[in-house]
Design an enzyme around this catalytic site. Structure first.
Site, PDB file in Angstrom:
ATOM      1  N   TYR A 107     102.023 103.055  23.139  1.00 63.01           N
ATOM      2  CA  TYR A 107     101.534 102.038  23.637  1.00 63.01           C
ATOM      3  C   TYR A 107     100.778 102.711  24.962  1.00 63.01           C
ATOM      4  CZ  TYR A 107     101.037  98.206  26.882  1.00 63.01           C
ATOM      5  OH  TYR A 107     100.518  97.064  27.567  1.00 63.01           O
TER       6      TYR A 107
ATOM      7  N   GLU B 189      94.472  97.393  27.110  1.00 59.08           N
ATOM      8  CA  GLU B 189      95.677  97.641  26.482  1.00 59.08           C
ATOM      9  C   GLU B 189      95.397  98.407  24.895  1.00 59.08           C
ATOM     10  OE1 GLU B 189      99.496  94.944  26.203  1.00 59.08           O
ATOM     11  OE2 GLU B 189      98.368  94.640  24.496  1.00 59.08           O
TER      12      GLU B 189
END
Ligand code: GDP
Ligand code: MN
Length: 389
Positions: free
Chosen positions: A109, A197
């Site tokens: 992530y 993101e």
């Protein structure tokens, strides 16, 4: 403003962040031609909606044959997808992204967002990326590394190294990950993002780092600087009443309750929400007509409130300053007649030309519930909803 995954990936690509090979597909014919272009390798089909959580909701699927591909593309396009993030109305799927399905060893992530409490941009990294990241962040926050970025210094190399070393990611990927982090941060700054993101950012079997999913949101107040971003806007993914309100320069925000609110000014809007909650009710929305509204704008705003099917009572709470009470009253009366309103309307008016405003309302013959102050108005709203408090 939000954009689709495929648009976000195009932006990543323009910042030299690797993305899988793929294309956007709108119908069966497109699907067949991409199958032939990709020479029959396994593909992944991904519903394009302005929401995450698609994987868990059945909006992402790996397909191994042409029939499977065409089948899945046809089922997805034209449907509404409900994910944990879409709310009860879901979101319409108008196109899908078809890409080569990657084989990967690890899902990471990487994200940048704004920490409002600290008033700075924050970098987040985790070696536990993928569809469970929200759960990991809330249950094992130590698995997510956080770097607060000093606005005047920007993201420093040591911060990237520190964050990456604190995860369990093999240090042989450090150089590539560091370069991707810098690029994503540069994109965030240059495009005035509020969120950038990549989840998952994967390590493939050949040790390449590739962005398999991307989510980028932009600061609406900076969009005037980015016509290229504004052109990516997809109104089908936005609340249609919010879009309608924006056409008339009205601020309309959809909420979850059943009291429709018309106010002027953000401060009064907040106070009105508080009062509604205090008497045990919930706002369905709020519509801020602003300071300089004309009676035409009030009328259009009122129509928007009425189009919200969740609204059971309307609460008009106006302090007439630049927007005079008589202007407001005329707008309301016109809209109420045109739309034959049957819902109870509670009104509290104060300020410039209040007597004239009240006279217009009284003489209109509409059945309105008037209140002398905000507290009394809120109680009358509760009364109209049958709440005893
Ligand atoms: P989201 O659920 O809306 O965040 O959608 P994602 O694009 O992140 O996809 C959900 C999950 O599907 C990912 O976390 C991956 O595990 C999986 N996935 C997506 N693309 C691929 C792919 O190309 N290959 C493989 N093996 N899995 C994929
Ligand atoms: Mn994802």
């Amino acid at each position: 403003m939000k954009i689709h995954e495929y648009q976000a990936k195009n932006l990543l690509k323009s910042y030299s962040i690797p993305i899988p090979k793929g294309t956007i597909v709108k119908n069966k014919k497109d699907a067949i031609s991409i199958w032939e272009d990709m020479k029959g390798i396994p593909l992944v089909v991904k519903a394009q909606i302005h929401s995450g959580g698609r994987g868990k909701a059945g909006g992402v699927k790996i397909v191994n044959t042409k029939e499977e591909l065409v089948d899945y593309v046809s089922t997805l396009i034209g449907t509404v997808l409900y994910t944990e993030q879409t709310g009860k109305d879901g979101m319409p799927v108008e196109c899908v992204l078809v890409e080569e399905a990657l084989k990967f060893k690890k899902e990471l992530y990487l994200g940048f967002t704004i920490d409002r409490a600290r008033a700075c941009i924050t970098m987040l990294v985790s070696s536990e990326g993928g569809v469970e990241i929200e759960k990991i962040a809330s249950q094992s926050p130590e698995k997510v590394m956080v770097e607060h970025i000093e606005p005047l210094l920007g993201l420093r190399d040591f911060q990237i190294t520190r964050a990456l070393l604190l995860t369990n990611i093999d240090s042989k990927y450090l150089r590539k990950l560091s370069s991707i982090s810098k690029s994503l941060y540069r994109l965030f700054i240059e495009k005035d993002c509020s969120l950038a993101e990549i989840n998952p950012l994967v390590i493939t079997e050949d040790d390449e780092i590739v962005a398999v999913d991307a989510k980028i949101n932009f600061d609406d107040n900076a969009l005037f600087r980015h016509p290229e971003i504004l052109s990516l806007r997809d109104y089908t993914q936005e609340n249609h009443l919010e879009v309608e309100a924006a056409k008339y320069n009205l601020n309309y925000i959809k909420l979850k309750g059943n009291v429709g609110c018309m106010v002027n000014g953000a401060g009064l809007a907040m106070a009105t929400m508080d009062l509604i909650k205090l008497v045990g009710a919930e706002p369905a929305n709020f519509l801020d007509v602003g300071g300089g509204a004309t009676s035409q704008m009030v009328k259009e705003g009122f129509k928007i409130l009425l189009l919200d099917k969740d609204v059971k009572v309307i609460f008009i709470n106006i302090f007439g300053g630049i927007l005079r009470c008589d202007t407001l009253a005329r707008g309301i009366v016109e809209a109420a007649y045109e739309l034959q309103v049957e819902l109870p309307i509670v009104i509290r008016l104060e300020g410039t030309n209040v007597e004239e405003g009240k006279r217009i309302l009284t003489e209109s013959g509409l059945s309105l519930i008037t209140a002398k102050d905000m507290g009394e108005a809120a109680l009358k709203v509760a009364g109209a909803l049958g709440l005893t408090s």
